[in-house]
Design an enzyme around this catalytic site. Structure first.
Site, PDB file in Angstrom:
ATOM      1  N   HIS A 277       0.991  -1.075  -0.031  1.00  0.00           N
ATOM      2  CA  HIS A 277       0.036   0.073   0.029  1.00  0.00           C
ATOM      3  C   HIS A 277       0.953   1.279   0.010  1.00  0.00           C
ATOM      4  O   HIS A 277       1.743   1.311   0.871  1.00  0.00           O
ATOM      5  CB  HIS A 277      -1.015  -0.006   1.133  1.00  0.00           C
ATOM      6  CG  HIS A 277      -1.827   1.110   1.439  1.00  0.00           C
ATOM      7  ND1 HIS A 277      -3.287   0.894   1.100  1.00  0.00           N
ATOM      8  CD2 HIS A 277      -1.702   2.434   1.652  1.00  0.00           C
ATOM      9  CE1 HIS A 277      -3.690   1.913   1.202  1.00  0.00           C
ATOM     10  NE2 HIS A 277      -2.923   2.970   1.736  1.00  0.00           N
TER      11      HIS A 277
ATOM     12  N   HIS B 260      -1.306   2.844  11.201  1.00  0.00           N
ATOM     13  CA  HIS B 260      -0.122   3.460  11.391  1.00  0.00           C
ATOM     14  C   HIS B 260      -0.286   4.996  12.332  1.00  0.00           C
ATOM     15  O   HIS B 260      -1.249   5.151  12.807  1.00  0.00           O
ATOM     16  CB  HIS B 260      -0.028   4.247  10.008  1.00  0.00           C
ATOM     17  CG  HIS B 260      -1.090   5.432   9.465  1.00  0.00           C
ATOM     18  ND1 HIS B 260      -2.255   4.568   8.915  1.00  0.00           N
ATOM     19  CD2 HIS B 260      -1.201   6.465   9.028  1.00  0.00           C
ATOM     20  CE1 HIS B 260      -2.940   5.585   8.376  1.00  0.00           C
ATOM     21  NE2 HIS B 260      -2.408   6.679   8.608  1.00  0.00           N
TER      22      HIS B 260
ATOM     23  N   GLU C 227      -3.013  14.451  10.442  1.00  0.00           N
ATOM     24  CA  GLU C 227      -4.102  14.298   9.297  1.00  0.00           C
ATOM     25  C   GLU C 227      -5.391  14.755   9.628  1.00  0.00           C
ATOM     26  O   GLU C 227      -6.046  14.178  10.454  1.00  0.00           O
ATOM     27  CB  GLU C 227      -4.237  12.840   9.109  1.00  0.00           C
ATOM     28  CG  GLU C 227      -2.775  12.094   8.750  1.00  0.00           C
ATOM     29  CD  GLU C 227      -2.817  10.870   8.328  1.00  0.00           C
ATOM     30  OE1 GLU C 227      -4.049  10.268   8.043  1.00  0.00           O
ATOM     31  OE2 GLU C 227      -1.821   9.866   8.395  1.00  0.00           O
TER      32      GLU C 227
ATOM     33  N   HIS D  58      -6.611  12.883  12.970  1.00  0.00           N
ATOM     34  CA  HIS D  58      -5.917  12.213  13.712  1.00  0.00           C
ATOM     35  C   HIS D  58      -4.249  13.113  13.755  1.00  0.00           C
ATOM     36  O   HIS D  58      -3.612  13.279  12.777  1.00  0.00           O
ATOM     37  CB  HIS D  58      -5.425  11.062  12.881  1.00  0.00           C
ATOM     38  CG  HIS D  58      -6.757  10.248  12.590  1.00  0.00           C
ATOM     39  ND1 HIS D  58      -7.343  10.032  11.290  1.00  0.00           N
ATOM     40  CD2 HIS D  58      -7.476   9.517  13.375  1.00  0.00           C
ATOM     41  CE1 HIS D  58      -8.295   9.339  11.491  1.00  0.00           C
ATOM     42  NE2 HIS D  58      -8.570   9.053  12.759  1.00  0.00           N
TER      43      HIS D  58
ATOM     44  N   HIS E 134      -4.034   5.156  14.142  1.00  0.00           N
ATOM     45  CA  HIS E 134      -5.459   5.068  13.329  1.00  0.00           C
ATOM     46  C   HIS E 134      -5.306   4.196  12.246  1.00  0.00           C
ATOM     47  O   HIS E 134      -4.363   3.924  11.828  1.00  0.00           O
ATOM     48  CB  HIS E 134      -6.168   6.464  13.019  1.00  0.00           C
ATOM     49  CG  HIS E 134      -5.044   7.279  12.155  1.00  0.00           C
ATOM     50  ND1 HIS E 134      -3.857   7.821  12.371  1.00  0.00           N
ATOM     51  CD2 HIS E 134      -5.149   7.313  10.469  1.00  0.00           C
ATOM     52  CE1 HIS E 134      -3.237   8.451  11.188  1.00  0.00           C
ATOM     53  NE2 HIS E 134      -4.122   7.942  10.350  1.00  0.00           N
TER      54      HIS E 134
HETATM   55  O1  LIG Z   1      -5.175   7.678   7.552  1.00  0.00           O
HETATM   56  C1  LIG Z   1      -5.724   7.600   6.452  1.00  0.00           C
HETATM   57  O2  LIG Z   1      -7.037   7.385   6.226  1.00  0.00           O
HETATM   58  C2  LIG Z   1      -5.177   8.410   5.332  1.00  0.00           C
HETATM   59  C3  LIG Z   1      -4.206   7.679   4.876  1.00  0.00           C
HETATM   60  C4  LIG Z   1      -4.497   6.844   3.662  1.00  0.00           C
HETATM   61  C5  LIG Z   1      -3.606   5.851   3.253  1.00  0.00           C
HETATM   62  O3  LIG Z   1      -3.828   5.226   1.921  1.00  0.00           O
HETATM   63  C6  LIG Z   1      -2.512   5.549   3.624  1.00  0.00           C
HETATM   64  C7  LIG Z   1      -2.135   6.389   5.012  1.00  0.00           C
HETATM   65  C8  LIG Z   1      -2.808   7.384   5.465  1.00  0.00           C
HETATM   66  O4  LIG Z   1      -2.730   8.102   6.315  1.00  0.00           O
HETATM   67 FE   LIG Z   2      -3.546   8.293   8.322  1.00  0.00          FE
END
Ligand SMILES: O=C(O)Cc1cc(O)ccc1O
Ligand SMILES: [Fe+2]
Length: 292
Positions: free
Chosen positions: A132, A172, A178, A202, A208
């Site tokens: 990813h 992560h 974010e 976040h 999260h």
């Molecule tokens: O947290 C989230 O939803 C945003 C996000 C999307 C992603 O595809 C990878 C990391 C990220 O922080």
């Molecule tokens: Fe994220």
């Protein structure tokens, strides 16, 4: 229809699904032809937005300069008694009255201008085998890639094709904070509770990831995942190296989701040792022996 933004360089009709940037110092006024409207606003104090360096992507991809549209000159003449200008200075708002419109510029040239961009023009890049990607691959404008005051990142419709991969965002923590919003459709990491017009925050290093429903549904399919297309969705992220403070208005809002954390309740491990030729305990034993 969207927003009518009047500026000294002309007018921009900004439709749902488009973003607009008004550079520092411009006079602007916003008219709402559809009546009450909602949207997301970010104000940065620092560098100006630029497009990220495409690096190994090379010539084409992400947001293309040609899709950023600036207005043509448009102006108002004549008397406009009691025209009120609101000016921000040092973080405070001041007003002044004048008897003419500030939008009286009959022509302009240069590149310090307001502009708009249709998010559907974005050309996303993504993994085509495993893993990813970092969401920075979806950066539209930024002020300083990597450690930005503000990266504007979008999550548009796209094909998901990764194999042997948990396709939704990984769990992560991020050194950037974010702030996410959903413009329409559903966000791939949240099956419930994150609705168009909503927002989540976040902050720096807060863990999260997908909600329990998304996690379980993904795990149930992970070994049989054909290419699939995320459609009818547009989410975005304001990602900042600074830590945003939440204002009282937001904290006291009746729309605050006090139970947001509940979306992760019930997450359980699906890890299995089956298929591993060495258990964790055996590895630890070996390491201990090697140290002795
Ligand atoms: O947290 C989230 O939803 C945003 C996000 C999307 C992603 O595809 C990878 C990391 C990220 O922080
Ligand atoms: Fe994220």
């Amino acid at each position: 229809m969207g927003l009518w933004i009047e500026t000294e360089c002309g007018r921009l009709l900004v439709s749902p699904g488009e973003i607009a940037v008004v550079p520092q110092g411009f006079r602007f006024s916003i008219d709402l032809p559809d009546g009450d409207s909602r949207g997301y606003v970010a104000e940065i104090y620092g560098a100006h937005f630029q497009l990220p360096d495409l690096g190994p992507i090379g010539a084409n991809g992400l947001a293309a300069p040609r899709d950023f549209l600036a207005p043509t000159a448009w102006f108002e003449e004549g008397l406009r008694p009691e025209y009120t200008i609101v000016q921000k200075f040092g973080g405070e708002l001041f007003t002044a009255k004048q008897d003419f419109s500030p939008f009286n510029v009959v022509a302009w040239h240069g590149n310090y201008v307001p502009y708009k961009y249709d998010l559907q023009k974005f050309c996303p890049y993504n993994t085509v085998l495993v893993d990813h990607g970092d969401p920075s691959i979806n950066t539209a404008p930024t002020d300083k890639p990597g450690v930005a005051l503000l990266d504007f990142v979008i999550f548009p419709p796209r094909w998901l094709v990764a194999e042997h991969t948990f396709r939704p965002p990984y769990y992560h923590r991020n050194c950037m904070s974010e702030f996410m919003g959903l413009i329409y459709g559903a966000y791939e990491a949240k099956a419930d509770g994150f609705l168009p017009g909503g927002a989540s925050l976040h902050s720096c290093m807060t863990p999260h990831g997908p909600d329990t429903t998304t996690y379980e549904a993904t795990i149930a399919r992970v070994n049989a995942m054909a290419p699939s297309k995320l459609t009818g969705t547009m989410a975005f992220m304001f990602e900042s190296a600074l830590v945003p403070r939440v204002c009282h208005w937001a904290l006291e809002s009746p729309f605050l989701d006090h139970d947001y954390y509940q979306c992760w309740i019930g997450l359980k491990s699906h890890f299995s040792r089956i298929g591993l030729n060495e258990t964790n305990a055996e590895q630890t034993e070996k390491k201990t022996e090697a140290l002795e």
